[in-house]
Design an enzyme around this catalytic site. Structure first.
Site, PDB file in Angstrom:
ATOM      1  N   ARG A 100      17.256   9.569  16.088  1.00  0.00           N
ATOM      2  CA  ARG A 100      16.365  10.106  15.054  1.00  0.00           C
ATOM      3  C   ARG A 100      16.756  11.520  14.643  1.00  0.00           C
ATOM      4  O   ARG A 100      16.781  12.434  15.470  1.00  0.00           O
ATOM      5  CB  ARG A 100      14.914  10.080  15.533  1.00  0.00           C
ATOM      6  N   LYS A 149      14.350   1.186  -5.633  1.00  0.00           N
ATOM      7  CA  LYS A 149      13.500   0.175  -4.985  1.00  0.00           C
ATOM      8  C   LYS A 149      13.580   0.339  -3.467  1.00  0.00           C
ATOM      9  O   LYS A 149      14.212  -0.444  -2.771  1.00  0.00           O
ATOM     10  CB  LYS A 149      13.921  -1.230  -5.430  1.00  0.00           C
TER      11      LYS A 149
HETATM   12  N1  PDD Z   1       8.117  -6.136  -6.483  1.00  0.00           N
HETATM   13  N2  PDD Z   1       7.115  -2.638  -9.970  1.00  0.00           N
HETATM   14  C1  PDD Z   1       7.066  -2.573  -8.629  1.00  0.00           C
HETATM   15  C2  PDD Z   1       6.491  -1.365  -7.989  1.00  0.00           C
HETATM   16  C3  PDD Z   1       7.583  -3.640  -7.859  1.00  0.00           C
HETATM   17  O1  PDD Z   1       7.555  -3.576  -6.522  1.00  0.00           O
HETATM   18  C4  PDD Z   1       8.095  -4.790  -8.519  1.00  0.00           C
HETATM   19  C5  PDD Z   1       8.667  -5.948  -7.761  1.00  0.00           C
HETATM   20  C6  PDD Z   1       8.110  -4.816  -9.932  1.00  0.00           C
HETATM   21  C7  PDD Z   1       8.685  -5.966 -10.703  1.00  0.00           C
HETATM   22  O2  PDD Z   1      10.083  -5.990 -10.588  1.00  0.00           O
HETATM   23  P1  PDD Z   1      10.923  -7.341 -10.700  1.00  0.00           P
HETATM   24  O3  PDD Z   1      10.548  -7.948 -11.996  1.00  0.00           O
HETATM   25  O4  PDD Z   1      12.319  -6.884 -10.670  1.00  0.00           O
HETATM   26  O5  PDD Z   1      10.534  -8.210  -9.535  1.00  0.00           O
HETATM   27  C8  PDD Z   1       7.628  -3.710 -10.619  1.00  0.00           C
HETATM   28  C9  PDD Z   1       8.637  -7.160  -5.609  1.00  0.00           C
HETATM   29  C10 PDD Z   1       8.508  -8.536  -6.149  1.00  0.00           C
HETATM   30  C11 PDD Z   1       8.018  -6.980  -4.244  1.00  0.00           C
HETATM   31  O6  PDD Z   1       7.853  -5.825  -3.865  1.00  0.00           O
HETATM   32  O7  PDD Z   1       7.724  -7.966  -3.553  1.00  0.00           O
END
Ligand code: PDD
Length: 287
Positions: A100, A149
Site C-alpha cells: 500500500r 469509467k
Molecule cells: N454503467 N453513466 C454512468 C455513470 C454509467 O455507469 C453507465 C454505464 C452509463 C451508460 O454507459 P454505457 O451506455 O456505455 O453502458 C452512463 C454500467 C452499465 C454499469 O456500471 O454497470
C-alpha cells in the site's frame, strides 16, 4: 453448472474467485471497467466499449493488459464457459497488486484482470420496459473525471441506494445549476415538448455512454431531432417522455421523477420505438 469467472489468467468457479487484499483496485479504486450487453452470445457495441476502455486506461497511464483481439477471445470464452446467450459481461482492469502506497508502484506490476458474467432474463427486461421506471434526483457529488469509467463508484452506489429506498430504479445526479448530469449507471434523456430528443453534452462531467452514442446514430437514421443540451428535473417532468440508456438498461422509459409523473406517467412511444431499434441494431452488429 455454476458460474465461472476469470481472474488474472485463470477461469475459476465464481464462488471461489478472489483478488489479493493489496490489489490497488480494492484499496484505491485504481482500476477501470466496462460492461457489455450480450445478445445471442455476442458482444453488443463491442468496438465502442473497447475504445472507451483504452481511453479510460490511458487517462490513468495504464496500457491494455493484452491485445484487443486476445481480450475479445477471453471475453467470448468466459461467455462460453458460463453457457449463457443473454447476459451482461463485466471486465475490470486494474494497476495490479503492490504494497500500500498511494503513488503508483515504482516497478510496474502485473495488471489485474477480472471478468464476471451474469445472465439476463430478456422477458423480464421487456416487461420492465413496458411498465417504465421511476427515478429520483440527488445532488451531484462526484469527482471531476466522470468520463473515466473507474470503479470508484461510491457516490453512484449511494445514489442507487437512495433510489431503491424510494422504490425507484435509478438516481439522476443534479448539478449546482439544477441540471441533470446523468444517472448513477446510465445516461439521462427527455423528449421535449417539440418532440426533440435532449441529453447532456459530453463536455459536461459525465460518462460518454456507448449506448448513448449508438442511439444517436439510430436517432439520426430515423430523422429525429437531437439537442445535446442540459435539462432540469422540472423540464423532465414537463417533457413528453423521458428515458435512460446504458448497457444494463438498454433504452428504458422513465415514467416519474421524484414521484411525480413524466408526461402521462406511462412509457412513451418514442422511447419504446428507440428501444426496439437500438436492440435491433445492437443484435445486428454484435460480435
Ligand atoms: N454503467 N453513466 C454512468 C455513470 C454509467 O455507469 C453507465 C454505464 C452509463 C451508460 O454507459 P454505457 O451506455 O456505455 O453502458 C452512463 C454500467 C452499465 C454499469 O456500471 O454497470
Amino acid at each position: 453448472m455454476g458460474r465461472i469467472a476469470y481472474v488474472n489468467g485463470r477461469f475459476v468457479p465464481h464462488s471461489e474467485a478472489s483478488v489479493h487484499i493489496e490489489d490497488r483496485g480494492y484499496q484505491f479504486a485504481d482500476a477501470v471497467y466496462e460492461v457489455w450487453a450480450v445478445f445471442g452470445g455476442k458482444l453488443a457495441d463491442a468496438e465502442g466499449h473497447f475504445v472507451r476502455l483504452e481511453r479510460s486506461l490511458g487517462e490513468l497511464s495504464m496500457p491494455l493488459p493484452m491485445s484487443r483481439a486476445a481480450l475479445t477471445l477471453v471475453l467470448k470464452e468466459a461467455l462460453r464457459r458460463n453457457r449463457v446467450r443473454e447476459a451482461l459481461i463485466y471486465l475490470q482492469v486494474g494497476r495490479g497488486v503492490a504494497p500500500r502506497d498511494h503513488a503508483f508502484p515504482k516497478e510496474p506490476v502485473r495488471q489485474s484482470v477480472v471478468i464476471t458474467v451474469s445472465g439476463v432474463d430478456r422477458t423480464a427486461s421487456e416487461a420492465r420496459a413496458a411498465k417504465g421506471v421511476g427515478v429520483v434526483t440527488t445532488p451531484e457529488t462526484r469527482w471531476g473525471r466522470c468520463d473515466i469509467k473507474t470503479v470508484g463508484l461510491l457516490p453512484n452506489a449511494l445514489a442507487k441506494q437512495k433510489a431503491r429506498e424510494a422504490g425507484a430504479a435509478e438516481a439522476w445526479f443534479v448539478d449546482e445549476l439544477g441540471f441533470v448530469t446523468e444517472g448513477a449507471s446510465s445516461n439521462a434523456w427527455i423528449v421535449d415538448g417539440e418532440g426533440k430528443l435532449r441529453t447532456r453534452d459530453t463536455n459536461a462531467n459525465i460518462l460518454r455512454g456507448v449506448t448513448r452514442r449508438t442511439l444517436m446514430q439510430v436517432i439520426a437514421d430515423e430523422g429525429l431531432q437531437l439537442d445535446e443540451r442540459p435539462f432540469t428535473a422540472d423540464e423532465a417532468r414537463q417533457a413528453k417522455e423521458a428515458f435512460i440508456t446504458g448497457a444494463g438498461t438498454l433504452v428504458l422509459p422513465v415514467i416519474s421523477v421524484d414521484g411525480k409523473p413524466v408526461g402521462q406517467g406511462v412509457p412513451g412511444p418514442v422511447a419504446m420505438k428507440l428501444r426496439r431499434l437500438y436492440i435491433e441494431r445492437a443484435k445486428a452488429t454484435a460480435i
